[in-house]
Design an enzyme around this catalytic site. Structure first.
Site, PDB file in Angstrom:
ATOM      1  N   ILE A  17       1.056  -6.443  -2.213  1.00 47.71           N
ATOM      2  CA  ILE A  17       0.729  -6.481  -3.329  1.00 47.71           C
ATOM      3  C   ILE A  17       1.118  -5.129  -3.920  1.00 47.71           C
ATOM      4  CG2 ILE A  17      -1.527  -5.297  -3.987  1.00 47.71           C
ATOM      5  CD1 ILE A  17      -3.417  -7.147  -2.514  1.00 47.71           C
ATOM      6  N   ASP A  54       4.630   6.284   6.845  1.00 48.59           N
ATOM      7  CA  ASP A  54       3.651   6.067   7.377  1.00 48.59           C
ATOM      8  C   ASP A  54       2.562   6.643   7.650  1.00 48.59           C
ATOM      9  OD1 ASP A  54       2.750   4.803   9.356  1.00 48.59           O
ATOM     10  OD2 ASP A  54       4.594   5.165  11.252  1.00 48.59           O
ATOM     11  N   VAL A  55       1.827   5.837   7.193  1.00 49.33           N
ATOM     12  CA  VAL A  55       0.504   7.048   7.271  1.00 49.33           C
ATOM     13  C   VAL A  55      -0.854   7.210   7.869  1.00 49.33           C
ATOM     14  CG1 VAL A  55       0.052   5.629   4.702  1.00 49.33           C
ATOM     15  CG2 VAL A  55      -0.921   4.716   6.613  1.00 49.33           C
ATOM     16  N   ASN A  77      -2.698   1.725  -0.896  1.00 49.20           N
ATOM     17  CA  ASN A  77      -2.656  -0.246  -0.625  1.00 49.20           C
ATOM     18  C   ASN A  77      -1.463  -0.637   0.358  1.00 49.20           C
ATOM     19  OD1 ASN A  77      -2.018  -3.401  -1.191  1.00 49.20           O
ATOM     20  ND2 ASN A  77       0.337  -1.980  -0.644  1.00 49.20           N
ATOM     21  N   SER A 126     -11.273  -4.655   0.487  1.00 47.80           N
ATOM     22  CA  SER A 126     -11.101  -6.299   0.778  1.00 47.80           C
ATOM     23  C   SER A 126     -12.750  -6.268   0.324  1.00 47.80           C
ATOM     24  CB  SER A 126     -10.728  -6.406   1.956  1.00 47.80           C
ATOM     25  OG  SER A 126     -10.601  -7.776   2.357  1.00 47.80           O
ATOM     26  N   TYR A 139      -9.993  -6.000  11.873  1.00 51.15           N
ATOM     27  CA  TYR A 139      -9.767  -6.085   9.948  1.00 51.15           C
ATOM     28  C   TYR A 139     -11.372  -5.661   9.445  1.00 51.15           C
ATOM     29  CZ  TYR A 139      -7.672  -6.615   5.825  1.00 51.15           C
ATOM     30  OH  TYR A 139      -7.715  -6.567   3.769  1.00 51.15           O
ATOM     31  N   LYS A 143     -11.957  -1.834   7.094  1.00 49.87           N
ATOM     32  CA  LYS A 143     -12.299  -1.936   5.483  1.00 49.87           C
ATOM     33  C   LYS A 143     -13.327  -1.089   5.095  1.00 49.87           C
ATOM     34  CE  LYS A 143      -8.540  -3.346   3.963  1.00 49.87           C
ATOM     35  NZ  LYS A 143      -7.005  -2.452   3.355  1.00 49.87           N
ATOM     36  N   THR A 174       0.009 -13.160   0.015  1.00 45.19           N
ATOM     37  CA  THR A 174       1.354 -11.975   1.012  1.00 45.19           C
ATOM     38  C   THR A 174       1.109 -12.593   2.581  1.00 45.19           C
ATOM     39  OG1 THR A 174      -0.869 -10.934   1.607  1.00 45.19           O
ATOM     40  CG2 THR A 174       0.050 -10.495  -0.341  1.00 45.19           C
TER      41      THR A 174
END
Length: 241
Positions: A17, A54-55, A77, A126, A139, A143, A174
Site C-alpha cells: 500500500i 525506520d519509525v 502507513n 485496519s 497486530y 491497530k 500485499t
C-alpha cells in the site's frame, strides 16, 4: 483538500500500500512526495525524495523531520503483522513499537509543519482495530490502540486546523496477507480510495469492498456517536478556558 500541488510524506513506502500511495499521490499532481523507507529507495520521478526512516528509531525520525521543509499530508502507513498467539510478550511489544509508537513518534515530529500548513494526518490502521483476527492478535491489539490514538489526535488537533483520518483497511493483496486465501483488494485501488477519502474529508476511510460493507453501520453506530460526544466535551472545555 486536493493532493495537487501538495507535499506528501508516506512511511513504509517501499512496497504494498505504501508504494501504491506514492504512485497515487504523483498521479494526482503532488508537488513533492517524501518516501520513508528503512532501506535505500530509488525512484524515476524527480518529485520523489527518499527518506531513510525506520519509525522505531527516534534518531531517524528527527533526521527525516530536519530534511522536510514543508508538509501538507502525513500518511502513517509503516506497519508489521506477524502470526502469534499472545504467549510471547515480545511479539506484542514489537507490534506496538511499530504500529503504535512509530505512528506516534512520526506524528509528533512532523506536527509543527502540519500545523503550519493546516494539513492532514492519515493513519492506516485496519478493520482489525474494530474486531481482531485471532491468528494475529498482537497486530490487532496494536491497530486498535493506533485507532484510539487517531481518534484522540483528531479531537486534540481540530483546534489547530489539522485533520486526522483513520483508514480502516480490509484484506489487501500485499506481502502481509500472502498467507491468507481470501478475496483481497489491490493495493492500487486501496491507495486510490484513501486519497479519495482525504479529498472528500472523510474522518474514517473504508477503502476496499470488505471494509466498505461496514462503513455505514460504523458511521451511524454508537461508537462513532460517542467519539463525537466526547470530542464536543473537549471543545467546550477549551472554549471555557
Amino acid at each position: 483538500m486536493t493532493i495537487a500541488d501538495k507535499t506528501v510524506l508516506v512511511t513504509g513506502a517501499n512496497r504494498g500500500i505504501g508504494r501504491a500511495l506514492v504512485e497515487e499521490a504523483l498521479s494526482r499532481g503532488a508537488k513533492r512526495v517524501y518516501a520513508g523507507t528503512r532501506q535505500p529507495l530509488a525512484h524515476s520521478d524527480g518529485r520523489v525524495t527518499p527518506l531513510t526512516l525506520d519509525v522505531t528509531s527516534a534518531a531517524q525520525i528527527q533526521a527525516a523531520a530536519g530534511q522536510v521543509g514543508s508538509l501538507d499530508v502525513l500518511i502513517n502507513n509503516a506497519g508489521i503483522a506477524l502470526y502469534d498467539d499472545l504467549s510471547d510478550r515480545a511479539a506484542l511489544e514489537q507490534h506496538l513499537a511499530v504500529n503504535l509508537f512509530g505512528t506516534y513518534g512520526v506524528t509528533q515530529a512532523f506536527l509543527p509543519l502540519l500545523t503550519r500548513s493546516r494539513g492532514a494526518i492519515v493513519n492506516n490502521v485496519s478493520m482489525m482495530a474494530i474486531a481482531p483476527l485471532p491468528l494475529t492478535p498482537a497486530y490487532a491489539i496494536s491497530k486498535a490502540v493506533a485507532f484510539n490514538l487517531t481518534q484522540s489526535l483528531r479531537a486534540l488537533l481540530a483546534g489547530r486546523g489539522v485533520r486526522v483520518h483513520a483508514v480502516l483497511t480490509g484484506p489487501t493483496d500485499t506481502d502481509m496477507t500472502r498467507g491468507f486465501d481470501i478475496p483481497k483488494a489491490s493495493a492500487k485501488s486501496v491507495a486510490r480510495a484513501i486519497f479519495d477519502g482525504v479529498e472528500n474529508g472523510e474522518e474514517d476511510i473504508f477503502p476496499d469492498p470488505m471494509s466498505q460493507s461496514t462503513a455505514e453501520s460504523w458511521r451511524s453506530g454508537v461508537a462513532k456517536a460517542l467519539e463525537r460526544q466526547n470530542a464536543a466535551i473537549l471543545e467546550a472545555v477549551s472554549a471555557a478556558a
